[in-house]
Design a protein around this motif. Structure first.
Motif, mmCIF file in Angstrom:
data_model
loop_
_atom_site.group_PDB
_atom_site.id
_atom_site.type_symbol
_atom_site.label_atom_id
_atom_site.label_comp_id
_atom_site.label_asym_id
_atom_site.label_seq_id
_atom_site.Cartn_x
_atom_site.Cartn_y
_atom_site.Cartn_z
ATOM 1 N N LEU B 104 31.504 42.889 40.525
ATOM 2 C CA LEU B 104 31.161 41.334 40.949
ATOM 3 C C LEU B 104 32.146 40.587 40.106
ATOM 4 O O LEU B 104 32.588 39.314 40.636
ATOM 5 N N GLN B 105 32.017 40.988 38.913
ATOM 6 C CA GLN B 105 33.066 39.902 38.115
ATOM 7 C C GLN B 105 34.534 39.855 38.404
ATOM 8 O O GLN B 105 34.905 38.777 38.658
ATOM 9 N N VAL B 106 34.971 41.051 39.241
ATOM 10 C CA VAL B 106 36.301 41.117 39.550
ATOM 11 C C VAL B 106 36.447 40.239 40.645
ATOM 12 O O VAL B 106 37.452 39.672 40.946
ATOM 13 N N LEU B 107 35.575 40.617 41.677
ATOM 14 C CA LEU B 107 35.347 39.716 42.755
ATOM 15 C C LEU B 107 35.335 38.167 42.836
ATOM 16 O O LEU B 107 36.381 37.591 43.161
ATOM 17 N N ASN B 108 34.518 37.911 41.780
ATOM 18 C CA ASN B 108 34.499 36.422 41.226
ATOM 19 C C ASN B 108 35.955 35.961 41.161
ATOM 20 O O ASN B 108 36.394 34.819 41.293
ATOM 21 N N GLU B 109 36.553 36.731 40.182
ATOM 22 C CA GLU B 109 38.035 36.092 39.626
ATOM 23 C C GLU B 109 38.772 36.152 40.592
ATOM 24 O O GLU B 109 39.767 35.244 40.686
ATOM 25 N N GLU B 110 38.658 37.059 41.629
ATOM 26 C CA GLU B 110 39.847 37.260 42.813
ATOM 27 C C GLU B 110 39.706 36.197 43.852
ATOM 28 O O GLU B 110 40.565 35.410 44.341
ATOM 29 N N ILE B 111 38.506 36.034 44.170
ATOM 30 C CA ILE B 111 38.323 35.065 45.267
ATOM 31 C C ILE B 111 37.345 33.693 44.907
ATOM 32 O O ILE B 111 36.462 33.433 45.292
ATOM 33 N N LYS B 112 37.833 33.220 43.745
ATOM 34 C CA LYS B 112 37.245 32.144 43.192
ATOM 35 C C LYS B 112 37.472 30.762 44.531
ATOM 36 O O LYS B 112 36.423 30.181 44.642
ATOM 37 N N GLY B 113 38.487 30.676 45.160
ATOM 38 C CA GLY B 113 38.820 29.501 45.675
ATOM 39 C C GLY B 113 37.846 29.585 47.162
ATOM 40 O O GLY B 113 37.686 28.394 47.658
ATOM 41 N N GLN B 114 37.279 30.573 47.495
ATOM 42 C CA GLN B 114 36.447 30.601 48.831
ATOM 43 C C GLN B 114 35.149 31.166 48.515
ATOM 44 O O GLN B 114 34.803 32.231 48.733
ATOM 45 N N PRO B 115 34.383 30.082 48.254
ATOM 46 C CA PRO B 115 32.805 30.442 47.803
ATOM 47 C C PRO B 115 32.108 31.397 48.805
ATOM 48 O O PRO B 115 31.357 32.074 48.719
#
Lengths: 133, 288
Positions: B104-115
């Motif tokens: 989840l942490q990695v996902l959060n970092e990668e797709i930050k711009g598209q909530p």
């Protein structure tokens, strides 16, 4: 009809059960044995059940009955050679066979009877062991 | 399965593993005594690789699908090993929860711009990882149960030795609580041994039985009656004062049973019954 042979050894009666007892056979044995005790004035009854692998509550009761009846006729009953599974079954059925003496094998059973009744080991009697017909 | 999720995870596989390792190593519940850090890394890497490789192939996140079998197998293997090694449920649980955390942490970092995308993908990952956690727990508990069952079997086998103390005398020291199934084992082995050795006397030593209640007493009486039916005599020895007190207070009738205070006095009684005599010899025994 099948019958269980009853052998006489001096003042004792010897019953060897070599087959699995079914109800009628057991009832016949009970009747025959009491008759024999009366007829021969036996002082002791030795029942060898080493070949019996299955018992039920009825069988347990018959053995108990034989002991009580013999007792009334002044004869002691010794049951010998009971299999472990048979012993456990009887206990689980709640039949501890009170009043019946027990021994590990025929030899020890005979010794027990002799000690209890206080007679010498019976000598070779002149008349042959006889079998009920 | 959206390609976004797969691509991100594939690209960031290394990051996920590193992050996961750091989470695991910083955890309070890290068991360095049970597993080395190298082994932990090997295990973790294997699981991450299998998981992410599977995400690319699997068209669905449905764990029932056959394609998930390898992942479930790896996870199950790790879980069962941990159960056997003695990890606590919390430690095993943390293993899989920290993996979720790191993905989840990695996902959060990668797709930050598209909530919206992030939310959607996170939900998927959440569902998947929750299912995997359930599997981990199921196998963990199964592993623990296997351990318990094996121990129970071993205990009941070890704890019923029938000792031949003399020609014609058997002794059976009972250690631990007597329950129905154990009584059965005790009774069977004792009776079997009586038949095999032709012993006339059996001594049941209960000095290792912590407490006797009416049920235990009933089991003892059963064993004694069964030995009597076989034509042997059964002596109960090792009755401690507290046990004697309880037995009388409970109103259990042991008067038909021969009871002795110690194994020694039971043995002395057995010798007397068999008309044996133990005497001090005047002849000096040769020293070896």
């Amino acid at each position: 009809m099948d019958r269980i042979p009853i052998l006489r050894m001096g003042s004792f009666l010897l019953v060897t059960i070599q087959v699995d007892l079914y109800d009628r056979l057991a009832l016949t044995l009970e009747a025959d044995l009491v008759q024999m005790v009366n007829k021969t004035q036996a002082r002791g009854v030795l029942i060898d059940i080493s070949a019996v692998s299955i018992v039920d509550s009825f069988m347990g009761r018959i053995i108990g009955n034989i002991a009580s009846m013999s007792k009334i006729l002044d004869a002691e009953t010794v049951v010998v050679g009971m299999q472990p599974a048979v012993a456990i079954t009887l206990i689980e059925l709640g039949l501890p066979l009170k009043g019946v003496h027990t021994a590990l094998d025929v030899e020890k059973g005979m010794r027990l009877l002799t000690e209890m009744i206080g007679t010498e080991q019976p000598e070779e009697s002149e008349d042959d062991d006889y079998i009920t017909d | 399965m959206s390609t976004t999720l797969y691509k991100v995870l594939q690209k960031k596989k290394k990051n996920i593993l590193e992050y996961w390792m750091s989470l695991q190593l910083s955890d309070d519940g890290l068991r360095e005594d049970l597993i080395t850090n190298e082994d932990l890394r090997v295990q973790s890497e294997e699981l991450v690789n299998a998981l992410i490789a599977n995400l690319s192939e699997a068209s669905s996140l449905d764990l029932q699908a056959e394609s998930w079998d390898p992942v479930i197998e790896i996870l199950g293997g790790i879980s069962i090993t941990r159960a056997r090694q003695g990890f606590s449920p919390r430690e095993t649980g943390n293993f899989i929860f920290t993996l979720k955390e790191s993905i989840l942490q990695v996902l959060n970092e990668e797709i930050k711009g598209q909530p919206e995308v992030l939310f959607e993908e996170s939900r998927k990952i959440n569902r998947l990882m929750d299912n995997l956690s359930v599997i981990t727990f199921e196998t963990f508990i199964k592993g623990r149960e296997e351990v318990i069952l094996r121990q129970t079997d071993e205990i009941s086998e070890i704890s019923t030795p029938v000792i031949r103390v003399w020609d014609g005398i058997l002794a059976l020291p009972i250690i631990g609580t007597l329950d129905s199934s154990r009584t059965q084992v005790v009774m069977e082995s004792l009776l079997q041994e009586i038949v095999e050795t032709g012993s006339g006397i059996a001594i049941l030593d209960i000095s290792g039985v912590p407490a006797v209640d009416s049920l235990v007493a009933q089991h003892l009486i059963k064993t004694v009656s069964a030995t009597r039916l076989m034509g042997a005599e059964c002596i109960i020895s090792g009755i401690r004062p507290e046990i004697a007190q309880t037995v009388v207070h409970l109103g259990i009738d042991l008067s038909n049973i021969i009871t002795k205070a110690s194994l020694a006095s039971a043995l002395a009684y057995a010798f007397r019954t068999l008309r044996l005599e133990v005497r001090k010899s005047n002849i000096v025994a040769p020293k070896n």
